[in-house]
Design an enzyme around this catalytic site. Structure first.
Site, PDB file in Angstrom:
ATOM      1  N   SER A  27       0.978   1.261  13.444  1.00  0.00           N
ATOM      2  CA  SER A  27       0.648  -0.016  13.400  1.00  0.00           C
ATOM      3  C   SER A  27       1.472  -0.937  12.516  1.00  0.00           C
ATOM      4  O   SER A  27       2.545  -0.373  12.052  1.00  0.00           O
ATOM      5  CB  SER A  27      -0.811  -0.057  13.007  1.00  0.00           C
ATOM      6  OG  SER A  27      -1.215   0.692  11.837  1.00  0.00           O
ATOM      7  N   ASP A  29       0.841   0.060   2.651  1.00  0.00           N
ATOM      8  CA  ASP A  29       1.837   0.649   2.520  1.00  0.00           C
ATOM      9  C   ASP A  29       2.891   0.852   3.844  1.00  0.00           C
ATOM     10  O   ASP A  29       2.192   0.800   4.676  1.00  0.00           O
ATOM     11  CB  ASP A  29       1.508   2.427   2.061  1.00  0.00           C
ATOM     12  CG  ASP A  29       1.010   2.430   0.994  1.00  0.00           C
ATOM     13  OD1 ASP A  29       0.517   1.654   0.061  1.00  0.00           O
ATOM     14  OD2 ASP A  29       0.713   3.962   0.500  1.00  0.00           O
ATOM     15  N   HIS A  67      -5.266  -4.253   2.869  1.00  0.00           N
ATOM     16  CA  HIS A  67      -5.921  -5.026   1.725  1.00  0.00           C
ATOM     17  C   HIS A  67      -5.498  -6.519   1.737  1.00  0.00           C
ATOM     18  O   HIS A  67      -4.513  -6.819   2.309  1.00  0.00           O
ATOM     19  CB  HIS A  67      -5.743  -4.263   0.434  1.00  0.00           C
ATOM     20  CG  HIS A  67      -6.002  -2.872   0.442  1.00  0.00           C
ATOM     21  ND1 HIS A  67      -7.269  -2.644  -0.195  1.00  0.00           N
ATOM     22  CD2 HIS A  67      -5.563  -1.737   0.873  1.00  0.00           C
ATOM     23  CE1 HIS A  67      -7.243  -1.237  -0.203  1.00  0.00           C
ATOM     24  NE2 HIS A  67      -6.424  -0.600   0.485  1.00  0.00           N
TER      25      HIS A  67
END
Length: 264
Positions: free
Chosen positions: A226, A86, A142
Site C-alpha cells: 500500500s 514505516d 498512525h
C-alpha cells in the site's frame, strides 16, 4: 508497448474473483504454514513484534501485526509532522496551480484523488509526500499530527500496484485506487492523510473513529502492500532533512514541521 502489456496483465489478474481468492487464502488456516518463510524472505524484525511468531493463526494476522510498546518513538514536538507509517519516501513536491502532483513523471489530479474540486482547492500550492509500504513493512497507520478529524470518507473500488512499476506504468493509481481520506485540523493547518490500497487485497481498515487524534495514535491498517500520501496547505509545511526521495522512514520519525497561521 511495455506499459500496455503491464496494464493488460494487471487488468486481467486484478478482478473481484482473484482478489477474493487471495483474501480468502491469507485469512485461512493453511496460510499459517507460510508465515515463517514470509518473515525470513522479507527479513521481518521479530524482536519488535508484540506477539511471538508462533501465535499468529493466519498470514493476514501476521501481516497486520502490532509492535511492542516503545518499538517506535514519536516526535512530540508540537509543530512536528510524524511519519504515519514505516515505509519509503517515493516522492515529494509541490501541488501545482492546476491541483496536480507530478510523481515519477506522471501527473495525478488532487481533485480526482480527493473526490472533487472543492476538496482539492485548499491544498493548491501546498506540499505532497508519498510513502510506499512494501510487504516487509509494519502496516499499521498512525496520525501524523494532533488535531480534530473533520472529514473521513472512502473512494474507488479496485486497486492496482502502487510500487515503482505501478507509479510508472499504471493509470493514475494514486487517484483511482481504493482509498480512504482523512482530514485532520491541527492548531495551524489542515492535513490530508490519504491511505491508498494496493493490488488484489485493497482493504484499508479504519480502527480509530474518535473525533480527535493524538500524534502517533493508531488510525487504521492496510491489508498487504500500500501507499500513504500526505497533503499540506500552501506555506504550512517546512520539510526536514529526512525528506529525500527513496529514504526509508519509520513511524514517528519527524518529516518536517508545520508553520504559519491556521488556514481554512
Amino acid at each position: 508497448m511495455k506499459a500496455a502489456l503491464y496494464r493488460v496483465f494487471i487488468e486481467l489478474t486484478n478482478g473481484p474473483l482473484t482478489s477474493a481468492a487471495i483474501r480468502g487464502f491469507a485469512n485461512s488456516r493453511m496460510s499459517r504454514l507460510f508465515i515463517k518463510s514470509y518473515a525470513a524472505f522479507y527479513k521481518i524484525n521479530q524482536e519488535e513484534m508484540a506477539k511471538d511468531i508462533q501465535s499468529f493463526p493466519t498470514l493476514h494476522s501476521f501481516f497486520t501485526r502490532h509492535l511492542k510498546e516503545g518499538a517506535r518513538k514519536v516526535d512530540h514536538n508540537p509543530d512536528s509532522v510524524a511519519s504515519p507509517v514505516d515505509g519509503i519516501i517515493e516522492d515529494t513536491g509541490t501541488i501545482t496551480s492546476e491541483k496536480e502532483i507530478i510523481a515519477k513523471g506522471k501527473s495525478y489530479s488532487i481533485a480526482e484523488m480527493l473526490g472533487g474540486k472543492a476538496q482539492a482547492e485548499k491544498y493548491e500550492g501546498g506540499t505532497y509526500i508519498i510513502i510506499y509500504l512494501s510487504p516487509s513493512h509494519y502496516h499499521r497507520i498512525h496520525s501524523p499530527v494532533s488535531g480534530k478529524v473533520i472529514n473521513c470518507y472512502s473512494l474507488g473500488k479496485r486497486s492496482f500496484p502502487v510500487n515503482r512499476l505501478g507509479l510508472k506504468f499504471g493509470r493514475s493509481v494514486l487517484a483511482k485506487n481504493h482509498r480512504v481520506i482523512t482530514e485532520i485540523a491541527s492548531e495551524k493547518t489542515t492535513v490530508a492523510l490519504v491511505k491508498v490500497g494496493a493490488m488484489f487485497i485493497n482493504s484499508v481498515i479504519v480502527t480509530n473513529r474518535n473525533h480527535e487524534w493524538e500524534k502517533g495514535e493508531e488510525a487504521a491498517f492496510f491489508s498487504f502492500g500500500s501507499t500513504v500520501l500526505l497533503l499540506f496547505q500552501k506555506g504550512a509545511f517546512v520539510p526536514g532533512d529526512i525528506m529525500k526521495s527513496s529514504v526509508e522512514v519509520r513511524m514517528g520519525d519527524p518529516l518536517g514541521r508545520l508553520t504559519g497561521e491556521k488556514k481554512h
